[in-house]
Design an enzyme around this catalytic site. Structure first.
Site, short mmCIF file in Angstrom:
data_model
loop_
_atom_site.label_atom_id
_atom_site.label_comp_id
_atom_site.label_asym_id
_atom_site.label_seq_id
_atom_site.Cartn_x
_atom_site.Cartn_y
_atom_site.Cartn_z
N ASP A 1 6.27 -34.99 -26.88
CA ASP A 1 5.99 -35.54 -25.55
C ASP A 1 6.49 -36.97 -25.42
OD1 ASP A 1 4.66 -33.16 -25.48
OD2 ASP A 1 2.64 -34.02 -25.39
N GLY B 1 -4.42 -33.98 -17.23
CA GLY B 1 -4.91 -32.80 -17.94
C GLY B 1 -4.16 -31.53 -17.57
N SER C 1 0.63 -36.28 -19.34
CA SER C 1 0.33 -37.52 -18.62
C SER C 1 0.00 -38.64 -19.62
CB SER C 1 -0.84 -37.32 -17.66
OG SER C 1 -1.93 -36.72 -18.30
N SER C 2 -0.61 -38.28 -20.74
CA SER C 2 -0.98 -39.34 -21.69
C SER C 2 0.26 -39.96 -22.34
CB SER C 2 -1.94 -38.82 -22.76
OG SER C 2 -1.41 -37.68 -23.37
C1 GLA Z 1 1.00 -31.22 -26.97
C2 GLA Z 1 1.40 -32.20 -28.07
C3 GLA Z 1 2.85 -31.96 -28.51
C4 GLA Z 1 3.11 -30.49 -28.82
C5 GLA Z 1 2.59 -29.59 -27.70
C6 GLA Z 1 2.67 -28.14 -28.05
O1 GLA Z 1 1.72 -31.48 -25.80
O2 GLA Z 1 1.26 -33.52 -27.64
O3 GLA Z 1 3.15 -32.77 -29.61
O4 GLA Z 1 2.54 -30.13 -30.04
O5 GLA Z 1 1.23 -29.88 -27.37
O6 GLA Z 1 3.99 -27.74 -28.22
#
Ligand code: GLA
Length: 396
Positions: free
Chosen positions: A175, A121, A126-127
């Site tokens: 991510d 979090g 992390s996910s």
């Molecule tokens: C989270 C989402 C990403 C991106 C960011 C904000 O990490 O998983 O896809 O949208 O927020 O930039």
């Protein structure tokens, strides 16, 4: 942690026999926040913090998942993975296995043990690290059965789909892409509209500058619904200008076009969200050029503007991230500071001259705690490679 220690953890839970181990990193985004879901540019790096997945196939179709820091395990049958989206822990892994089965991967029964060095979090994804670690483990076992190649980009898309379609968080691709495709000492300049990308060397170490990750340690709650709401607000703005501006996605609009068409966005909230997306996207293109020149002073100034826009127009910072960033900016040797990731808590990042790092940590800790009541944590970012298998004597 060494591969051997990971193996020992696995053997303790699942008994003797051979294992394989895979890791997938967390990410930090340098700039380009909340642009990925609008087809814009992002500039993330894979980090040294990671999720590790130790795995052994089973021949009875049972999927058993354990974590090094949790008691018990989650169990499912690989032929029936649809109903686990709301379990307290394990939904990311089961979601990935489910999507991979749907896409024709050979998903056998497996025992899996996860070990995380990414603070949960914290906005360091992390996910995504868990999803990508699961995906590369399954894909490797599947490829060995079917004789196919592993496609890391496809694994990133599978991991995103697990999050969007299984868990219900409507995230962009940043991510998962960074976790799967990261490269040591490089940022990824990614155009989310078509997933074209290039690696840009990060040379702050050579310039005696550190990227400090500053964790607010504020527990994040209801982030999925707040995130999904921001996306809907962006969609409202997009629909209002799409035809007249001749765009296929919101981030395609230049600042000039935005100023020309913005009066068509009647909803004032949608207008602010769109302004953030358009200008942040422009900053990201500019920031990438500055990174290529190792101009960290000008880069830091763009980080500052990015945070201000996320605070005022996208409204995803909150009191703790603002307190952290304000405290960081007031310190000697700081070139720029901003939140990173989705926001609503989690981490900020600051570019700090090496010689000022110790004083930075001491002062920011104190000011932040006095303003918020939370105790901050600090990590110096090391930019690592993306998802990979860890062989017998390697460190994970
Ligand atoms: C989270 C989402 C990403 C991106 C960011 C904000 O990490 O998983 O896809 O949208 O927020 O930039």
């Amino acid at each position: 942690m060494e591969r051997k220690q990971l193996n020992d953890l696995f053997l303790k839970r699942f008994g003797p026999g051979p294992t394989r181990a895979f890791i997938a990193p967390a990410r930090v985004n340098l700039i380009g926040e909340h642009t990925d879901h609008q087809g814009g540019y992002v500039l993330p790096c894979a980090l040294h913090m990671r999720s590790a997945c130790v795995v052994r196939p089973r021949d009875d179709g049972r999927l058993r998942i354990a974590a090094s820091d949790l008691p018990g395990m989650v169990e499912a049958d690989v032929s029936d993975l649809a109903g686990y989206a709301n379990i307290p822990w394990g939904a990311y892994q089961i979601g990935v296995a489910h999507i991979m089965r749907q896409r024709g991967y050979h998903v056998s029964g497996m025992d899996m043990l996860f070990d995380e060095t990414v603070p949960h979090g914290s906005g360091l994804s992390s996910s995504a690290a868990i999803e990508v670690a699961t995906a590369i483990a399954i894909a490797t076992l599947s490829a060995e059965c079917a004789g196919t190649e592993i496609d890391l980009l496809e694994l990133a898309l599978i991991a995103q789909s697990a999050e969007n379609d299984y868990v219900g968080m409507n995230c962009g691709i940043m991510d998962q892409f960074a976790s799967a495709m990261g490269k040591k000492n490089h940022a990824i300049f990614l155009r989310c509209a078509d997933l074209s990308y290039r690696y840009v060397p990060v040379k702050w170490v050579e310039q005696s500058v550190a990227l400090m990750i500053c964790n607010t340690n504020k527990p994040r709650s209801l982030i999925e619904s707040a995130y999904n709401k921001r996306r809907e607000e962006c969609d409202t703005a997009f629909r209002a200008v799409q035809e007249k501006a001749g765009i296929q996605y919101l981030a395609q609009m230049t600042p000039g076009a935005f100023e020309e068409y913005k009066s068509m966005i009647e909803d004032p909230i949608a207008l602010k969200r769109a302004r953030h997306v358009v200008y942040e996207n422009d900053r990201t293109v500019h920031a990438c050029e500055l990174l290529e020149k190792s101009d960290f002073v000008a880069f830091g100034a763009l980080m500052d503007r990015s945070h201000d826009s996320l605070r005022d127009d996208f409204e995803v910072t909150g009191a703790e991230l603002d307190a952290m960033v304000d405290a960081a900016r007031a310190q000697k040797g700081v070139l720029g500071a901003r939140m990173t990731g989705a926001g609503f808590g989690g981490c900020a990042v600051a570019l700090v001259k090496d010689k000022d790092c110790d004083a930075f940590i001491a002062n920011v800790s104190k000011i932040y705690a006095a303003r918020t009541g939370y105790t901050a944590s600090f990590y110096r970012a090391q930019v690592s490679d993306g998802a990979r298998e860890i062989k017998d004597t390697q460190d994970a």
